[in-house]
Design a protein around this motif. Structure first.
Motif, PDB file in Angstrom:
ATOM      1  N   GLU A 165       0.855  -1.177   0.000  1.00 43.66           N
ATOM      2  CA  GLU A 165       0.000   0.000   0.000  1.00 43.66           C
ATOM      3  C   GLU A 165       0.898   1.236   0.000  1.00 43.66           C
ATOM      4  O   GLU A 165       1.936   1.248   0.671  1.00 43.66           O
ATOM      5  N   PRO A 166       0.532   2.284  -0.735  1.00 45.27           N
ATOM      6  CA  PRO A 166       1.413   3.459  -0.857  1.00 45.27           C
ATOM      7  C   PRO A 166       1.873   4.040   0.472  1.00 45.27           C
ATOM      8  O   PRO A 166       3.055   4.360   0.634  1.00 45.27           O
ATOM      9  N   PHE A 167       0.964   4.159   1.445  1.00 42.13           N
ATOM     10  CA  PHE A 167       1.354   4.720   2.736  1.00 42.13           C
ATOM     11  C   PHE A 167       2.365   3.816   3.437  1.00 42.13           C
ATOM     12  O   PHE A 167       3.334   4.287   4.042  1.00 42.13           O
ATOM     13  N   ILE A 168       2.148   2.510   3.354  1.00 38.62           N
ATOM     14  CA  ILE A 168       3.057   1.564   4.010  1.00 38.62           C
ATOM     15  C   ILE A 168       4.416   1.580   3.325  1.00 38.62           C
ATOM     16  O   ILE A 168       5.462   1.613   3.991  1.00 38.62           O
ATOM     17  N   ALA A 169       4.434   1.552   1.994  1.00 33.87           N
ATOM     18  CA  ALA A 169       5.690   1.567   1.239  1.00 33.87           C
ATOM     19  C   ALA A 169       6.482   2.841   1.527  1.00 33.87           C
ATOM     20  O   ALA A 169       7.708   2.791   1.743  1.00 33.87           O
ATOM     21  N   ALA A 170       5.815   3.988   1.544  1.00 31.58           N
ATOM     22  CA  ALA A 170       6.494   5.251   1.814  1.00 31.58           C
ATOM     23  C   ALA A 170       7.040   5.287   3.229  1.00 31.58           C
ATOM     24  O   ALA A 170       8.158   5.773   3.477  1.00 31.58           O
ATOM     25  N   ASP A 171       6.277   4.753   4.178  1.00 25.94           N
ATOM     26  CA  ASP A 171       6.709   4.719   5.578  1.00 25.94           C
ATOM     27  C   ASP A 171       7.968   3.870   5.735  1.00 25.94           C
ATOM     28  O   ASP A 171       8.920   4.252   6.443  1.00 25.94           O
ATOM     29  N   ILE A 172       8.001   2.731   5.066  1.00 26.68           N
ATOM     30  CA  ILE A 172       9.166   1.850   5.139  1.00 26.68           C
ATOM     31  C   ILE A 172      10.393   2.521   4.518  1.00 26.68           C
ATOM     32  O   ILE A 172      11.496   2.479   5.073  1.00 26.68           O
ATOM     33  N   GLU A 173      10.178   3.160   3.387  1.00 27.07           N
ATOM     34  CA  GLU A 173      11.293   3.828   2.710  1.00 27.07           C
ATOM     35  C   GLU A 173      11.845   4.980   3.535  1.00 27.07           C
ATOM     36  O   GLU A 173      13.068   5.152   3.648  1.00 27.07           O
ATOM     37  N   GLN A 174      10.979   5.754   4.152  1.00 30.34           N
ATOM     38  CA  GLN A 174      11.408   6.914   4.927  1.00 30.34           C
ATOM     39  C   GLN A 174      12.060   6.541   6.251  1.00 30.34           C
ATOM     40  O   GLN A 174      12.779   7.350   6.841  1.00 30.34           O
ATOM     41  N   ASN A 175      11.803   5.327   6.728  1.00 33.59           N
ATOM     42  CA  ASN A 175      12.310   4.906   8.035  1.00 33.59           C
ATOM     43  C   ASN A 175      13.194   3.670   7.935  1.00 33.59           C
ATOM     44  O   ASN A 175      13.207   2.833   8.839  1.00 33.59           O
ATOM     45  N   ALA A 176      13.938   3.563   6.844  1.00 33.28           N
ATOM     46  CA  ALA A 176      14.726   2.349   6.584  1.00 33.28           C
ATOM     47  C   ALA A 176      15.666   2.011   7.737  1.00 33.28           C
ATOM     48  O   ALA A 176      15.767   0.846   8.148  1.00 33.28           O
ATOM     49  N   SER A 177      16.371   2.997   8.271  1.00 35.64           N
ATOM     50  CA  SER A 177      17.322   2.698   9.358  1.00 35.64           C
ATOM     51  C   SER A 177      16.590   2.349  10.651  1.00 35.64           C
ATOM     52  O   SER A 177      17.023   1.462  11.398  1.00 35.64           O
ATOM     53  N   ARG A 178      15.481   3.019  10.901  1.00 31.95           N
ATOM     54  CA  ARG A 178      14.716   2.724  12.115  1.00 31.95           C
ATOM     55  C   ARG A 178      14.128   1.323  12.077  1.00 31.95           C
ATOM     56  O   ARG A 178      13.995   0.663  13.109  1.00 31.95           O
ATOM     57  N   TYR A 179      13.789   0.849  10.883  1.00 35.23           N
ATOM     58  CA  TYR A 179      13.158  -0.448  10.732  1.00 35.23           C
ATOM     59  C   TYR A 179      14.153  -1.568  10.400  1.00 35.23           C
ATOM     60  O   TYR A 179      13.768  -2.645   9.945  1.00 35.23           O
TER      61      TYR A 179
END
Length: 274
Positions: A165-179
């Motif tokens: 989902e776009p929101f989930i994909a963007a969230d993962i991309e923006q928080n790569a180091s945190r995740y």
């Protein structure tokens, strides 16, 4: 059959955007200073899914102040919030905010039956993405004393060929180091246990090996023949051997690192007589 009486009390904690965290507290009647266990369901789960009522009942009977709740995406969907609110609520960022809110409510003793809890001893138990969220939360919150993750992913990026989902994909991309779950686990100061079913999907099994390699100082248990939900379906028809084994490993771990007061007293008495 256990004759222990367990008190149960529901709660509904308000959040921003008109969302709520709906949950329930389970704790032994008449007990105080119980260590706290906060449970976190998976992405496709909810607090009443499959094994969760059975698991949280068992944990309460074993002497833990047990918190079971729905992540806010469940409330958002049930309340038919606007699509953008529902989509945002499905991100891991929102999940981490929800989990942090529960931790704060425990520490501030603002949840039901709080007189039974010891807010200085908090453990997290999460399944699947809830397990990953629990590891991240433990890494970011010194209030957490120990964490157990059941079949957690090591990489939250959707596998090839699966559209996020776009929101989930963007969230993962923006928080790569945190995740970065292997990194978080490797540098986690609190004790952690990863419980992994040997018959889980290949992606999770490969991720499990990545976690073992990254964090050999933590504890790992493999449940032979256990799939992603340890053989449990919804609706629940009873515990499977794999679930029982996972729960036993989990309770041993939490008893060691978040011992109930009664266990500490018995240990002190035994040392006094040695």
């Amino acid at each position: 059959m256990s004759t222990t009486r367990i008190s149960r009390e529901a709660f509904r904690a308000p959040l921003d955007h008109g969302l709520f965290l709906n949950g329930e507290i389970k704790a032994k009647d008449g007990h105080k200073d119980l260590p706290v266990l906060i449970t976190a369901h998976g992405f496709r789960g909810f607090k009443e899914w499959g094994f969760w009522p059975y698991v949280t009942d068992a944990l309460a009977e074993l002497g833990f102040y047990t918190v079971i709740f729905d992540f806010s995406r469940i409330d958002a969907a049930a309340a038919k919030q606007p699509d953008a609110v529902i989509a945002q609520a499905r991100t891991l960022s929102r999940e981490l905010e929800d989990l942090q809110t529960i931790v704060e409510l425990v520490r501030e003793q603002r949840l039901p039956l709080s007189a039974s809890a010891d807010p200085g001893r908090i453990g997290l138990l999460g399944h699947s993405r809830g397990g990953a969220a629990s590891v991240i939360t433990a890494a970011e919150q010194t209030a957490i004393g120990a964490v157990v993750a059941w079949n957690p992913p090591s990489d939250l990026t959707p596998p090839a060929g699966v559209s996020a989902e776009p929101f989930i994909a963007a969230d993962i991309e923006q928080n790569a180091s945190r995740y970065d779950i292997p990194y978080k686990l490797a540098y986690l100061k609190q004790p952690a246990l990863i419980v992994q079913g040997s018959a889980d999907v290949e992606r999770i099994l490969l991720g499990h090996e990545a976690l073992r390699l990254a964090a050999p100082g933590h504890s790992f248990v493999q449940i032979e023949g256990g799939d992603h939900s340890f053989g449990v379906q919804h609706p629940f028809t009873g515990p499977t051997p794999a679930l029982v084994e996972a729960l036993q490993a989990t309770t041993r771990f939490f008893r060691q690192h978040l011992q109930p007061v009664e266990a500490l007293r018995k240990e002190a008495q035994s040392h006094g007589h040695s």
